[in-house]
Each structure stands twice: as C-alpha cells, then as structure tokens.
Design an enzyme around this catalytic site. Structure first.
Site, PDB file in Angstrom:
ATOM      1  N   GLY A   1      23.515  67.928  48.690  1.00 48.53           N
ATOM      2  CA  GLY A   1      22.467  67.219  49.415  1.00 48.53           C
ATOM      3  C   GLY A   1      22.102  65.877  48.802  1.00 48.53           C
ATOM      4  O   GLY A   1      21.097  65.269  49.171  1.00 48.53           O
TER       5      GLY A   1
ATOM      6  N   HIS B   1      24.033  81.240  46.424  1.00 50.63           N
ATOM      7  CA  HIS B   1      23.906  79.785  46.632  1.00 50.63           C
ATOM      8  C   HIS B   1      22.894  79.224  45.633  1.00 50.63           C
ATOM      9  O   HIS B   1      21.900  79.870  45.320  1.00 50.63           O
ATOM     10  CB  HIS B   1      23.470  79.488  48.067  1.00 50.63           C
ATOM     11  CG  HIS B   1      23.609  78.042  48.407  1.00 50.63           C
ATOM     12  ND1 HIS B   1      22.693  77.102  47.993  1.00 50.63           N
ATOM     13  CD2 HIS B   1      24.576  77.365  49.063  1.00 50.63           C
ATOM     14  CE1 HIS B   1      23.101  75.908  48.398  1.00 50.63           C
ATOM     15  NE2 HIS B   1      24.236  76.041  49.057  1.00 50.63           N
TER      16      HIS B   1
ATOM     17  N   GLU C   1      20.626  77.173  45.913  1.00 51.77           N
ATOM     18  CA  GLU C   1      19.237  77.114  46.396  1.00 51.77           C
ATOM     19  C   GLU C   1      18.562  78.480  46.282  1.00 51.77           C
ATOM     20  O   GLU C   1      17.350  78.562  46.060  1.00 51.77           O
ATOM     21  CB  GLU C   1      19.213  76.574  47.837  1.00 51.77           C
ATOM     22  CG  GLU C   1      19.510  75.075  47.847  1.00 51.77           C
ATOM     23  CD  GLU C   1      20.223  74.568  49.091  1.00 51.77           C
ATOM     24  OE1 GLU C   1      20.212  75.263  50.131  1.00 51.77           O
ATOM     25  OE2 GLU C   1      20.797  73.461  49.012  1.00 51.77           O
TER      26      GLU C   1
ATOM     27  N   GLU D   1      30.262  74.731  43.981  1.00 50.95           N
ATOM     28  CA  GLU D   1      29.330  73.723  44.467  1.00 50.95           C
ATOM     29  C   GLU D   1      28.525  73.167  43.289  1.00 50.95           C
ATOM     30  O   GLU D   1      27.519  73.759  42.893  1.00 50.95           O
ATOM     31  CB  GLU D   1      28.358  74.331  45.489  1.00 50.95           C
ATOM     32  CG  GLU D   1      29.023  74.955  46.689  1.00 50.95           C
ATOM     33  CD  GLU D   1      28.060  75.051  47.870  1.00 50.95           C
ATOM     34  OE1 GLU D   1      28.340  74.400  48.885  1.00 50.95           O
ATOM     35  OE2 GLU D   1      27.026  75.731  47.760  1.00 50.95           O
TER      36      GLU D   1
ATOM     37  N   ASN E   1      27.334  75.670  56.211  1.00 55.44           N
ATOM     38  CA  ASN E   1      26.114  76.373  55.805  1.00 55.44           C
ATOM     39  C   ASN E   1      24.956  75.594  56.415  1.00 55.44           C
ATOM     40  O   ASN E   1      24.616  74.512  55.943  1.00 55.44           O
ATOM     41  CB  ASN E   1      26.017  76.405  54.274  1.00 55.44           C
ATOM     42  CG  ASN E   1      24.683  76.948  53.796  1.00 55.44           C
ATOM     43  OD1 ASN E   1      23.896  77.475  54.586  1.00 55.44           O
ATOM     44  ND2 ASN E   1      24.422  76.817  52.505  1.00 55.44           N
ATOM     45  N   TRP E   2      24.390  76.157  57.471  1.00 48.26           N
ATOM     46  CA  TRP E   2      23.359  75.414  58.209  1.00 48.26           C
ATOM     47  C   TRP E   2      22.005  75.412  57.496  1.00 48.26           C
ATOM     48  O   TRP E   2      21.086  74.732  57.919  1.00 48.26           O
ATOM     49  CB  TRP E   2      23.209  75.999  59.616  1.00 48.26           C
ATOM     50  CG  TRP E   2      24.407  75.792  60.512  1.00 48.26           C
ATOM     51  CD1 TRP E   2      25.529  75.058  60.230  1.00 48.26           C
ATOM     52  CD2 TRP E   2      24.595  76.321  61.834  1.00 48.26           C
ATOM     53  NE1 TRP E   2      26.386  75.102  61.298  1.00 48.26           N
ATOM     54  CE2 TRP E   2      25.852  75.864  62.299  1.00 48.26           C
ATOM     55  CE3 TRP E   2      23.830  77.130  62.679  1.00 48.26           C
ATOM     56  CZ2 TRP E   2      26.349  76.189  63.559  1.00 48.26           C
ATOM     57  CZ3 TRP E   2      24.317  77.462  63.934  1.00 48.26           C
ATOM     58  CH2 TRP E   2      25.567  76.994  64.366  1.00 48.26           C
ATOM     59  N   LYS E   3      21.887  76.221  56.457  1.00 47.10           N
ATOM     60  CA  LYS E   3      20.612  76.321  55.718  1.00 47.10           C
ATOM     61  C   LYS E   3      19.464  76.573  56.702  1.00 47.10           C
ATOM     62  O   LYS E   3      19.674  77.275  57.694  1.00 47.10           O
ATOM     63  CB  LYS E   3      20.416  75.072  54.847  1.00 47.10           C
ATOM     64  CG  LYS E   3      21.652  74.807  53.961  1.00 47.10           C
ATOM     65  CD  LYS E   3      21.456  73.781  52.890  1.00 47.10           C
ATOM     66  CE  LYS E   3      22.743  73.631  52.084  1.00 47.10           C
ATOM     67  NZ  LYS E   3      22.626  72.675  50.975  1.00 47.10           N
TER      68      LYS E   3
ATOM     69  N   GLY F   1      27.174  71.496  53.993  1.00 55.98           N
ATOM     70  CA  GLY F   1      25.764  71.579  54.375  1.00 55.98           C
ATOM     71  C   GLY F   1      25.429  70.569  55.451  1.00 55.98           C
ATOM     72  O   GLY F   1      25.699  70.769  56.632  1.00 55.98           O
TER      73      GLY F   1
ATOM     74  N   SER G   1      28.041  67.613  49.422  1.00 57.10           N
ATOM     75  CA  SER G   1      28.143  66.310  50.088  1.00 57.10           C
ATOM     76  C   SER G   1      29.523  66.033  50.691  1.00 57.10           C
ATOM     77  O   SER G   1      29.950  64.878  50.748  1.00 57.10           O
ATOM     78  CB  SER G   1      27.734  65.179  49.137  1.00 57.10           C
ATOM     79  OG  SER G   1      26.374  65.332  48.752  1.00 57.10           O
TER      80      SER G   1
END
Ligand code: 13P
Length: 250
Positions: free
Chosen positions: A173, A95, A97, A167, A9-11, A233, A212
């Site tokens: 992160g 997600h 976020e 997650e 997931n490149w965000k 990530g 992570s």
C-alpha cells in the site's frame, strides 16, 4: 511447471454494485488466460455474490481470514466450512494487516493454516519483513521463522498443498514495489530453504509476490524464476490494472 496465480486481495473494500462491476470487468481476461489462475478474495460478506458471479467463469475465490473454529460461540468469526460451502478454494492466512492490527502471532497463523487445510481449502500463507527488519538485514530469518511456525505444527508435507505469498510490509500500500531482484532474492531463498526439508515441496509450492504490484511492474516481477504470480491489493480493485496484471502473468 508451476501455474502462475494472480490473486486479488480486496481487503475492506467493495459494494454490491462494485463487486459485480469488478467481476464482470475481469472475467473475459481471466477466461482468456487459461495458463494463469485468477482468484479474488473479497470481504466475507460478498463471497456469496462472488460465487454466483463466478459460477460460469474461470475465476476462483477465497476468504481473507478465517476462524480456527468450525462452529460455536465465536462471535464475529467466519469458518472454513462456511466459505467452502459457497465454493471457495482459498483462504489467506497471516496477512501482515492481521498480524499488525489484530495481533495475530505465528502460532495463531499456524493454527489457522491447519484449520484451512483440514476443511479442504488451500491456505495462502502470507509472510514478509518490516522495513526495520530489512534494514537490520534479518529478512531471510524473518520469513524462515514465519514459515517454520507452520512446519512445526503441521509438518513439512502440509506445504505441498498451499501457496506462499511473500509480501514485504514496507511495500504494501505504499507504492514502493520491491525491485524484481529484491523479490527474486527472497523467493529463491524461501525455495532453497524449503528444499533442505523437502524437494517436493520446494518444487511444487507457488510463491506469490505482493506489495504495490501494478500492471506496469507485473511482467518483470513474474518473469523471475521463483516468482509464481502476485497477491494484489489496491490494483486488484481497478479493472484495467488487474487485467494488465493478468496479462503480465501469461
Ligand atoms: P497493495 O497491492 O495495495 O500494496 O497490497 C498488497 C497486499 O497486501 C495484498 O495482500
């Protein structure tokens, strides 16, 4: 046997140059791991570029978020039909976020899940508890509630064709990866809870761990019986790390 998936997931990261370098850097490892499915979720604007770069390798790709709508007056949105046209297979949905910064509720996540499947993509349903919820010992209840919202709207059979990504928010992160025991415990709970409703779904659904994941931690995590790969990530942006994670899933 469930095929393990290693999904990046490149965000909100990347440039035309870095996207090309990343795909070129990981494609040999992806092609050399036929028993592992490798996928990336770039920002929507790079999907076209990724589609071209992945025309002749085994890397699948998907969106990070998607509209409930197919077309119309919905400024700023991207639809399932659009990403499907470029050959996308997946879309992430729910997600943490998106839940945190865009106020996505369980009900909206469920509606997006339905839209993703309705247009031929595979939803990757992201769930997980916050640190406060873990400390209050309600992790299992939280993940059940998050999945139940989808089941209530779409039915249990809808989960036959999806991926779940567990997650824990406190591990995203932060460099604080869940131990393989912590992750396995929740994955096993999700699978047995699903089995009460459908044995077929419970056996079939791939449950990825995210939070992570690094090359150094991947192998042990993926060796757990109910962990079917990872949603990655930060380490998905570093060629050597992501390649190491693919190796860990072999
Ligand atoms: P990190 O691997 O950077 O912790 O991110 C995990 C994640 O959110 C993947 O969706």
């Amino acid at each position: 046997m469930r095929t393990p998936i290693v999904m990046g997931n490149w965000k909100l990261n990347g440039s035309k140059e870095s996207v090309t370098a990343l795909i070129k850097g990981i494609e040999a490892a992806a092609d050399a791991a036929p028993n592992v499915e490798v996928a990336v979720c770039p920002p929507a604007i790079f999907i076209d570029q990724v589609a071209t770069l992945c025309a002749n390798n085994s890397i699948e790709f998907g969106a990070q978020d998607i509209s409930t709508e197919v077309s119309g007056a919905f400024t700023g949105e991207t639809s399932t039909v659009m990403v499907k046209e470029f050959g996308a297979k997946y879309s992430l949905v729910g997600h943490s976020e998106r839940r945190q910064y865009h106020n996505e509720t369980d009900a909206l996540v469920a509606a997006k899940f339905v839209a993703i499947q309705a247009n031929g993509l595979v939803p990757v349903l992201c769930i997980g508890e916050t640190l406060e919820e873990r400390e209050a010992d309600v992790t299992k209840k939280v993940v059940e509630t998050q999945i139940k919202a989808v089941i209530d709207l779409a039915g249990i059979e809808a989960l036959e064709n999806c991926v779940i990504a567990y997650e824990p928010v406190w591990a995203i992160g932060t460099g604080k990866v869940a131990t393989s025991e912590q992750a396995q415990e929740v994955h096993a709970h999700i699978r047995s809870w699903l089995a009460e409703q459908s044995k077929v779904v419970a056996e079939k659904v791939q449950i990825l761990y995210g939070g992570s994941v690094k090359a150094a931690s991947a192998k042990e995590l993926f060796a757990q019986p109910d962990i079917d790969g990872g949603l990655v990530g930060g380490a998905a942006l570093i060629v050597e790390e992501f390649v190491g994670i693919i190796e860990g899933a072999k």
